[in-house]
Design a protein around this motif. Structure first.
Motif, PDB file in Angstrom:
ATOM      1  N   ILE A 173       0.661  -1.378  -0.108  1.00 51.30           N
ATOM      2  CA  ILE A 173      -0.102  -0.139   0.302  1.00 51.30           C
ATOM      3  C   ILE A 173       0.953   1.145  -0.050  1.00 51.30           C
ATOM      4  O   ILE A 173       0.710   2.235  -0.701  1.00 51.30           O
ATOM      5  CB  ILE A 173      -1.021  -0.043   1.164  1.00 51.30           C
ATOM      6  CG1 ILE A 173      -1.866  -1.258   1.176  1.00 51.30           C
ATOM      7  CG2 ILE A 173      -1.965   1.286   1.318  1.00 51.30           C
ATOM      8  CD1 ILE A 173      -2.729  -1.237  -0.180  1.00 51.30           C
ATOM      9  N   ALA A 174       1.902   1.129   0.807  1.00 52.09           N
ATOM     10  CA  ALA A 174       2.674   2.247   0.799  1.00 52.09           C
ATOM     11  C   ALA A 174       3.309   3.223  -0.327  1.00 52.09           C
ATOM     12  O   ALA A 174       3.498   3.966  -0.568  1.00 52.09           O
ATOM     13  CB  ALA A 174       3.867   2.235   1.777  1.00 52.09           C
ATOM     14  N   LEU A 175       3.962   2.005  -1.063  1.00 52.15           N
ATOM     15  CA  LEU A 175       4.702   2.412  -2.354  1.00 52.15           C
ATOM     16  C   LEU A 175       3.618   3.068  -3.353  1.00 52.15           C
ATOM     17  O   LEU A 175       3.975   4.168  -3.778  1.00 52.15           O
ATOM     18  CB  LEU A 175       5.457   0.995  -2.758  1.00 52.15           C
ATOM     19  CG  LEU A 175       6.577   1.437  -3.911  1.00 52.15           C
ATOM     20  CD1 LEU A 175       7.589   2.057  -3.340  1.00 52.15           C
ATOM     21  CD2 LEU A 175       7.124   0.164  -4.322  1.00 52.15           C
ATOM     22  N   PRO A 176       2.750   2.503  -3.649  1.00 51.78           N
ATOM     23  CA  PRO A 176       1.690   3.196  -4.594  1.00 51.78           C
ATOM     24  C   PRO A 176       1.389   4.713  -3.886  1.00 51.78           C
ATOM     25  O   PRO A 176       1.115   5.480  -4.889  1.00 51.78           O
ATOM     26  CB  PRO A 176       0.403   2.258  -5.067  1.00 51.78           C
ATOM     27  CG  PRO A 176       0.920   0.702  -4.358  1.00 51.78           C
ATOM     28  CD  PRO A 176       2.219   0.906  -3.529  1.00 51.78           C
ATOM     29  N   CYS A 177       0.955   4.514  -2.828  1.00 51.78           N
ATOM     30  CA  CYS A 177       0.562   5.687  -2.166  1.00 51.78           C
ATOM     31  C   CYS A 177       1.747   6.704  -2.272  1.00 51.78           C
ATOM     32  O   CYS A 177       1.329   7.928  -2.601  1.00 51.78           O
ATOM     33  CB  CYS A 177       0.067   5.671  -0.859  1.00 51.78           C
ATOM     34  SG  CYS A 177      -1.346   4.772  -0.683  1.00 51.78           S
ATOM     35  N   GLN A 178       2.756   6.573  -1.896  1.00 47.71           N
ATOM     36  CA  GLN A 178       3.813   7.235  -2.045  1.00 47.71           C
ATOM     37  C   GLN A 178       3.933   7.861  -3.429  1.00 47.71           C
ATOM     38  O   GLN A 178       4.481   8.993  -3.724  1.00 47.71           O
ATOM     39  CB  GLN A 178       5.203   6.766  -1.591  1.00 47.71           C
ATOM     40  CG  GLN A 178       6.337   7.590  -1.122  1.00 47.71           C
ATOM     41  CD  GLN A 178       7.512   7.086  -0.553  1.00 47.71           C
ATOM     42  OE1 GLN A 178       7.733   5.794  -0.448  1.00 47.71           O
ATOM     43  NE2 GLN A 178       8.393   7.650  -0.245  1.00 47.71           N
TER      44      GLN A 178
END
Length: 148
Positions: A73-78
């Motif tokens: 989740i964190a990588l696409p959001c970032q």
């Protein structure tokens, strides 16, 4: 160019009908584009499989090292936030270095060729000049109280 088929209809010769100046086949750009498209599809499927597969199944299959599920989740959001931030910064820098609309240099500068346009004859091209702002306003909006 056109060959006859056994049923009597004309069949096009596709080798001559090519839009690549007579060259048949595919070029390198098409191959790289297709390989990139296929690779991105495979990576996306693997990403989603890794994100939704429980850790116990990955260990049972023999996958010992993998990143934490937090990064699913964190990588696409970032990445999305970085793109939005990039455009926001780009717009901010443009606004910081552009003169305000009321600044005099936005209307005319030292290289302006300001003058009244010549009255062209019926078949001539009018001379190229920058129109004076007062003239433009007079034509667009008519005479104002300050012009009388």
């Amino acid at each position: 160019p056109i060959e006859a088929r056994p049923d009597g209809l004309a069949a096009p010769n596709w080798e001559l009908a090519s839009a690549t100046n007579g060259r048949t086949g595919v070029n390198a750009r098409e191959v790289y584009g297709f390989v990139g498209w296929c690779s991105s599809a495979v990576v996306t499927v693997l990403w989603f499989l890794w994100a939704i597969t429980p850790d116990s199944w990955l260990v049972a299959v023999g996958v010992a090292y993998y990143p934490a599920k937090y990064w699913a989740i964190a990588l696409p959001c970032q990445l999305c936030v970085s793109v939005v931030l990039f455009y926001w910064m780009y717009d901010g820098l443009n606004r910081a270095f552009v003169l305000s609309p009321s600044h005099g240099a936005q209307i005319s500068d030292a290289f302006a060729n300001v003058g009244e346009p010549d009255k062209p004859s019926e078949r001539s091209i009018p001379s190229l000049v920058d129109l004076d702002m007062r003239h433009v306003c007079r034509v667009l909006y008519g005479k104002q109280q300050s012009d009388k």
